[in-house]
Scaffold this motif. Structure first.
Motif, mmCIF file in Angstrom:
data_model
loop_
_atom_site.group_PDB
_atom_site.id
_atom_site.type_symbol
_atom_site.label_atom_id
_atom_site.label_comp_id
_atom_site.label_asym_id
_atom_site.label_seq_id
_atom_site.Cartn_x
_atom_site.Cartn_y
_atom_site.Cartn_z
ATOM 1 N N ASP A 1 -8.813 5.183 -3.394
ATOM 2 C CA ASP A 1 -8.909 6.508 -3.065
ATOM 3 C C ASP A 1 -10.164 7.106 -3.611
ATOM 4 O O ASP A 1 -10.847 8.145 -3.006
ATOM 5 N N THR B 1 -5.100 2.151 3.467
ATOM 6 C CA THR B 1 -3.952 2.105 2.475
ATOM 7 C C THR B 1 -3.555 0.312 2.783
ATOM 8 O O THR B 1 -3.355 -0.420 1.857
ATOM 9 N N THR B 2 -3.373 0.157 4.114
ATOM 10 C CA THR B 2 -2.899 -1.397 4.424
ATOM 11 C C THR B 2 -4.003 -2.438 3.723
ATOM 12 O O THR B 2 -3.532 -3.494 3.305
ATOM 13 N N VAL C 1 -5.605 0.793 -4.691
ATOM 14 C CA VAL C 1 -5.205 1.857 -4.182
ATOM 15 C C VAL C 1 -5.758 3.275 -4.911
ATOM 16 O O VAL C 1 -6.445 4.098 -4.324
ATOM 17 N N GLY D 1 0.742 -1.000 -0.077
ATOM 18 C CA GLY D 1 0.050 0.068 -0.117
ATOM 19 C C GLY D 1 0.707 1.347 0.032
ATOM 20 O O GLY D 1 0.645 2.167 -0.759
ATOM 21 N N LEU D 2 1.967 1.361 0.714
ATOM 22 C CA LEU D 2 2.755 2.482 0.809
ATOM 23 C C LEU D 2 3.526 2.617 -0.307
ATOM 24 O O LEU D 2 3.682 3.715 -1.097
ATOM 25 N N GLY E 1 -3.787 -2.518 0.154
ATOM 26 C CA GLY E 1 -2.654 -3.304 -0.322
ATOM 27 C C GLY E 1 -2.677 -4.667 -0.222
ATOM 28 O O GLY E 1 -2.336 -5.381 -0.925
ATOM 29 N N LEU F 1 -4.233 5.567 6.682
ATOM 30 C CA LEU F 1 -3.073 4.638 6.684
ATOM 31 C C LEU F 1 -3.864 3.015 6.828
ATOM 32 O O LEU F 1 -3.258 2.273 6.204
ATOM 33 N N GLN G 1 -7.060 8.648 1.697
ATOM 34 C CA GLN G 1 -7.481 7.625 2.574
ATOM 35 C C GLN G 1 -6.443 7.361 3.741
ATOM 36 O O GLN G 1 -5.183 7.535 3.698
ATOM 37 N N ARG H 1 1.106 4.002 -3.077
ATOM 38 C CA ARG H 1 0.784 5.422 -2.716
ATOM 39 C C ARG H 1 1.853 6.240 -3.409
ATOM 40 O O ARG H 1 1.678 7.625 -3.874
ATOM 41 N N GLN I 1 -3.025 11.081 -1.992
ATOM 42 C CA GLN I 1 -4.064 10.119 -1.539
ATOM 43 C C GLN I 1 -4.669 10.557 -0.351
ATOM 44 O O GLN I 1 -3.938 10.743 0.540
#
Length: 91
Positions: A78, A32-33, A74, A14-15, A36, A29, A27, A18, A25
């Motif tokens: 978003d 995002t995980t 992602v 996810g990171l 991901g 964290l 959303q 991004r 983005q």
């Protein structure tokens, strides 16, 4: 233990997704995980469909497919998150 690895890999995917996507983005964290993790699952499914899920050595193709899936999830996530929050992206 596989759940822990799924969370760690999902966080990293996810990171990276991004970082690859242009712009900011919005959303959180934790989302995002989750995106991901979903992208990693999607990449594994595609790798299985094209027959590269089980190879000897490092599965670079599978890892690239996981990253591509994470970027797609992602990015779409978003947009959906912004719509649900009532904010529209202007750029």
């Amino acid at each position: 233990m596989s759940w822990l690895w799924a969370i760690i890999v999902g966080f990293v995917l996810g990171l990276i997704a991004r970082a690859i996507l242009p712009g900011k983005q919005h959303q959180p964290l934790w989302l995002t995980t989750v995106f991901g993790i979903l992208g990693g699952v999607l990449g594994n499914a595609v790798a299985g469909w094209i027959g590269v899920a089980e190879t000897r050595g490092i599965d670079w193709t599978r890892h690239l497919l996981q990253l591509a899936g994470a970027v797609a999830v992602v990015g779409l996530g978003d947009m959906l998150y912004l719509q649900l929050r009532g904010k529209r992206r202007t750029a």
